[in-house]
Write an enzyme that holds these catalytic residues in place. Structure first.
Site, short mmCIF file in Angstrom:
data_model
loop_
_atom_site.label_atom_id
_atom_site.label_comp_id
_atom_site.label_asym_id
_atom_site.label_seq_id
_atom_site.Cartn_x
_atom_site.Cartn_y
_atom_site.Cartn_z
N ASP A 130 0.85 -1.19 0.07
CA ASP A 130 0.04 0.00 0.13
C ASP A 130 0.84 1.11 -0.01
O ASP A 130 0.56 2.25 -0.72
CB ASP A 130 -0.85 -0.04 1.29
CG ASP A 130 -0.34 -0.30 2.79
OD1 ASP A 130 0.82 -0.73 2.65
OD2 ASP A 130 -0.89 -0.20 3.70
N ASP B 47 1.18 -6.94 -10.85
CA ASP B 47 0.28 -6.61 -12.03
C ASP B 47 -0.01 -5.15 -11.48
O ASP B 47 -0.35 -4.40 -12.45
CB ASP B 47 -1.06 -7.45 -11.88
CG ASP B 47 -2.13 -7.22 -12.73
OD1 ASP B 47 -1.49 -7.03 -13.89
OD2 ASP B 47 -3.30 -7.29 -12.38
N ASP C 56 1.26 -1.53 -13.71
CA ASP C 56 0.26 -0.62 -14.21
C ASP C 56 0.64 0.70 -13.82
O ASP C 56 0.59 1.79 -14.60
CB ASP C 56 -1.10 -1.09 -14.23
CG ASP C 56 -1.34 -1.81 -15.65
OD1 ASP C 56 -0.74 -2.46 -15.96
OD2 ASP C 56 -2.81 -1.88 -15.50
C1 IPM Z 1 -0.87 -8.11 -17.55
C2 IPM Z 1 -2.36 -8.38 -17.69
C3 IPM Z 1 -2.67 -9.96 -17.48
C4 IPM Z 1 -2.30 -10.29 -15.98
C5 IPM Z 1 -3.98 -10.19 -17.88
C6 IPM Z 1 -4.57 -9.97 -19.18
C7 IPM Z 1 -4.48 -11.49 -17.66
O1 IPM Z 1 -2.94 -7.58 -16.77
O2 IPM Z 1 -0.03 -8.76 -18.04
O3 IPM Z 1 -0.59 -7.43 -16.56
O4 IPM Z 1 -3.21 -9.96 -15.07
O5 IPM Z 1 -1.12 -10.63 -15.77
MG MG Z 2 -1.81 -6.04 -15.72
#
Ligand code: IPM
Ligand code: MG
Length: 357
Positions: free
Chosen positions: A224, A248, A252
């Site tokens: 967090d 993940d 992002d």
């Molecule tokens: C990523 C994507 C994938 C994940 C999905 C599309 C399954 O979000 O490569 O980060 O969660 O790993």
């Molecule tokens: Mg992802």
């Protein structure tokens, strides 16, 4: 050198961006005397349409025999209502597992030419932004069992299991330290050890591995806090290592603060054998087939493939330099367009880079 490369275009903009990767490979092959043999195979929605499964066995076999795999993107609204066990995303998860790709390297780098695209204040970004997120890719809640949904006491319950063995933690920790050693020698291990048992083991094992890397400065951070620090002061990070689900989310976040998600490549590596290289952006179905996509993340994924899989360091550098040159000359696809720059389409951008190789 001769290398066999499996190309998995997938869905949406996948085929368009892969065509630009081909152009790059062809030119690099000519210039450095390599032969890159490419073959195309199905994954994701395209595979569901053709053979009712997101990852046909034929694709798995081809990938296992290849020297490396290049992937476009999978998924789109067309397959949103499909039964979840055969969704396009399942194909991606399955190929990661089949190839044993436990280490996912996601560099989030702000290109100096695109600094105005960064969505953080200039005083926060300071000298720029260059964070490598290393995400464990074949363990944790994504793959743990037991998992499922059932009825208990008259209501539906669902569960996943975030589970890691010490060997799984050790091998990704090593990748973290090795990567940090080649960069800024700072590794931040992200966990939730104040709450989760699995994170407590994670931290113990990371500390054990750290003994072999006295030259790398290790810190630990709760996930967090890490999410907050990434937007508050991203310059404090050099290399981050974390488990699958946290990675993940954080990858992002790290990517989007650079403002140029269409620019970022990734590599997924196993202990040996072919790795998988893909842009971190998705299949962008809204712009698919319109020659609007940004192929630079894919072209930079080709560079990562050359560097990490084939140790073609110079070849990789030439590609990265060509991308920088194109940006300096003012060429932009729609996603990174700014006033005063020259907007080009996906194919044209691929040509421009190829011309400079
Ligand atoms: C990523 C994507 C994938 C994940 C999905 C599309 C399954 O979000 O490569 O980060 O969660 O790993
Ligand atoms: Mg992802």
């Amino acid at each position: 050198m001769t290398k066999n490369i499996v190309i998995l275009p997938g869905d949406g903009i996948g085929p368009e961006i892969m065509a630009q990767a081909e152009k790059t490979l062809k030119k690099i092959g000519e210039r450095f005397g390599h032969q890159f043999k490419t073959s195309y195979h199905l994954i994701g929605g395209a595979a569901i349409d053709a053979c009712n499964t997101p990852l046909p066995q034929e694709t798995v076999d081809a990938c296992k025999q290849a020297d490396a795999v290049l992937l476009g993107a999978v998924g789109g609204p067309k397959w949103d209502a499909i039964e979840k066990s055969i969704r396009p995303e399942r194909g991606l998860l399955a190929i990661r597992k089949e190839l044993g790709l436990f280490a996912n390297l996601r560099p989030a780098k702000l290109f100096p030419e695109l600094k105005d695209a960064c969505c953080l204040r200039p005083d926060i970004v300071g000298q720029g932004l260059d964070v490598m997120v290393i995400r464990e890719l074949t363990g944790g809640a994504y793959f743990g069992t037991p998992k499922g949904q059932e009825v208990r006491d008259g209501e539906r319950v669902a569960y996943n299991n975030m589970i890691y063995s010490e060997s799984e933690i050790r091998r990704i920790a090593k990748v973290g330290f090795e990567t940090a050693r080649k960069r800024g020698k700072k590794l931040c291990s992200v966990d939730k050890a104040n709450v989760l048992d699995v994170s407590q083991l994670w931290r113990e094992v990371v500390l054990e591995v750290a003994k072999d890397y006295p030259d790398v400065e290790l810190t630990h951070m709760y996930v967090d806090n890490a999410a907050m620090q990434l937007v508050r002061n991203p310059g404090q990070f050099d290399t981050i290592v974390t488990e699958n689900l946290f990675g993940d989310i954080l990858s992002d976040e790290a990517a989007v603060i650079t403002g140029s998600i269409g620019m970022l490549p990734s590599a997924s590596l196993g202990a040996s054998g072919p790795g998988l290289y893909e842009p971190i952006h998705g299949s962008a179905p809204d712009i698919a087939g319109k020659d609007l996509a940004n192929p630079l993340a894919t072209i930079l994924s080709v560079a990562m493939m050359l560097r990490y899989q084939f140790a073609m360091v110079q070849e990789a550098q030439v590609i990265e330099d060509a991308v920088s040159a194109i940006l300096q000359e003012g060429y932009r696809t729609g996603d990174i367009m700014e006033p005063g720059k020259t907007q080009v389409g996906c194919a044209k951008m691929g040509d421009l880079v190829a011309e400079r190789l």
